[in-house]
Design an enzyme around this catalytic site. Structure first.
Site, PDB file in Angstrom:
ATOM      1  N   GLY A 181      -6.778   3.501   1.300  1.00  0.00           N
ATOM      2  CA  GLY A 181      -5.669   3.587   0.337  1.00  0.00           C
ATOM      3  C   GLY A 181      -4.778   2.360   0.451  1.00  0.00           C
ATOM      4  N   HIS A 182      -4.386   2.025   1.696  1.00  0.00           N
ATOM      5  CA  HIS A 182      -3.558   0.822   1.899  1.00  0.00           C
ATOM      6  C   HIS A 182      -4.310  -0.427   1.440  1.00  0.00           C
ATOM      7  CE1 HIS A 182      -1.926   3.392   5.342  1.00  0.00           C
ATOM      8  NE2 HIS A 182      -0.861   3.172   4.591  1.00  0.00           N
TER       9      HIS A 182
END
Ligand code: PAF
Length: 295
Positions: A37-38
Site C-alpha cells: 500500500g505504501h
C-alpha cells in the site's frame, strides 16, 4: 538516498530543492513497516514529483494510552532497503523528541469530520494525525502529499486540514491495495495469526457483496450495513466494532442512498488486532494520477 533524522537538516534540504533547483517535492507520510500500500504511494510520488521524501515516524500522539504505540512494528533497516529500490531521495525518520521537543503544547484539531467512525472509536486519534501532519508539512512544504483510501476518514481530515490552514500542498489519494485474498495491506496485518489472516479475507468479501447489492439497485443504507455485518458475523473469529454507511464527502450517516458517493466502512477485531477497511461506491478516478475522487 539520504536518511535524515534532524528537522533542521530536512527543512534546509527541502528549502534548497525548492529554491535553488525549482523542483517539486512529493511527501509520503508513513509510520514505517512499509507494505505494498505504501509502495503504491511512493511509486506515484516518484512518477509525479522531482524529489520524493518518505517520512517514517510512529506518531505517539495518534495512539490512545491503551493502544499499540509500544508494540507497533518498527524496522527502519528493512524499510530503508525497500525504499532504495524505489529511487526515493530522502527518508525523514526523526526521533519523537525531534518532532515534539520538551514543552511541546500546540495541537491541531479538525472539527466535525474527525468526530465520527474512527474518531468516535479512537478519541484524540485525528488530533494526533492533524498535529503531526501540520508539523511535517511545515518542515517539508511538499507540493504533493500521498495517502491511501484504506484510511478513508483520514483522507477527509487531511483534505480539510490542508484547505482550512491554507497549506500549499495537493492531497493525492490512491486506491487501497489488497492481497490476493482481498485483505487490504496494513502494517497491523503483521499482528494476525495465520488463521486470523485467512479469516480476515471476509472483510473484503463482505464489502464486495455490498458493492454488488448497490450495483443491483439496493439504496437502503441500513440494509447495506446489515448485509456486510451479517457476512462478517458468519466468520467466528471476527468481532465487528462497526459497519457504517456514510456520505463519502461529509461522513453524514445515510439511510436512503441517492446518486451521491457513498462510503461503506468497518472496523473489526480478530483477536487483539483491530482492522479497518472500506469501499467507495459511485467513485471515479482521475486520468492523470489514478487518484480517487468523488463524482
Ligand atoms: O496513515 C498513517 O500512517 C499515519 O496516520 C500518518 C498519516 C503517517 C500520520 O502519522
Amino acid at each position: 538516498m539520504e536518511i535524515i533524522n534532524r528537522t533542521q537538516r530536512m527543512r534546509s534540504v527541502c528549502r534548497k530543492v525548492r529554491r535553488d533547483q525549482e523542483k517539486t517535492i512529493g511527501l509520503v507520510p508513513t509510520m514505517g513497516a512499509l507494505h505494498e500500500g505504501h509502495l503504491s504511494l511512493v511509486r506515484e510520488a516518484r512518477r509525479m514529483c522531482d524529489t520524493v521524501v518518505v517520512s517514517i515516524f510512529v506518531n505517539p500522539k495518534q495512539f490512545a494510552p491503551a493502544e499499540d504505540f509500544q508494540t507497533y512494528p518498527r524496522d527502519l533497516t528493512k524499510d530503508t532497503m525497500l525504499l532504495a529500490d524505489y529511487n526515493v531521495d530522502y527518508i525523514f525518520a526523526p526521533a519523537v523528541e525531534e518532532i515534539y521537543p520538551k514543552g511541546f503544547s500546540t495541537h491541531v484539531e479538525v472539527e466535525g469530520i474527525s468526530d465520527q467512525l474512527e474518531g468516535a472509536a479512537r478519541p484524540g486519534h485525528f488530533r494526533g494525525v492533524a498535529t503531526v501532519l501540520t508539523i511535517l508539512f511545515n518542515i517539508i512544504r511538499p507540493d504533493f502529499a500521498y495517502f491511501g483510501q484504506k484510511d478513508a476518514q483520514q483522507t477527509l481530515v487531511v483534505r480539510k486540514l490542508v484547505r482550512d490552514l491554507a497549506f500549499d500542498t495537493e492531497v493525492v489519494v490512491l486506491p487501497t491495495v489488497r492481497e490476493e485474498s482481498g485483505l487490504a495491506f496494513s502494517s497491523r496485518n503483521a499482528y494476525l495469526s495465520e488463521d486470523d489472516r485467512r479469516a480476515a479475507a471476509v472483510l473484503y468479501r463482505a464489502l464486495a457483496h455490498a458493492e454488488s447489492a448497490y450495483g443491483e439497485g439496493e439504496r437502503n443504507g441500513r440494509k447495506l450495513a446489515e448485509l456486510v455485518r451479517a457476512d462478517i458475523e458468519r466468520e467466528p473469529a471476527a468481532r465487528v466494532e462497526y459497519v457504517s454507511v456514510n456520505d463519502a464527502d461529509t461522513l453524514a450517516p445515510l439511510e436512503r442512498l441517492d446518486d451521491r458517493p457513498v462510503l461503506v466502512s468497518l472496523a473489526v477485531r480478530f483477536g487483539k488486532t483491530r482492522l479497518i477497511d472500506n469501499i467507495l461506491l459511485n467513485r471515479t478516478r482521475t486520468g492523470k494520477t489514478g487518484a480517487l475522487t468523488s463524482v
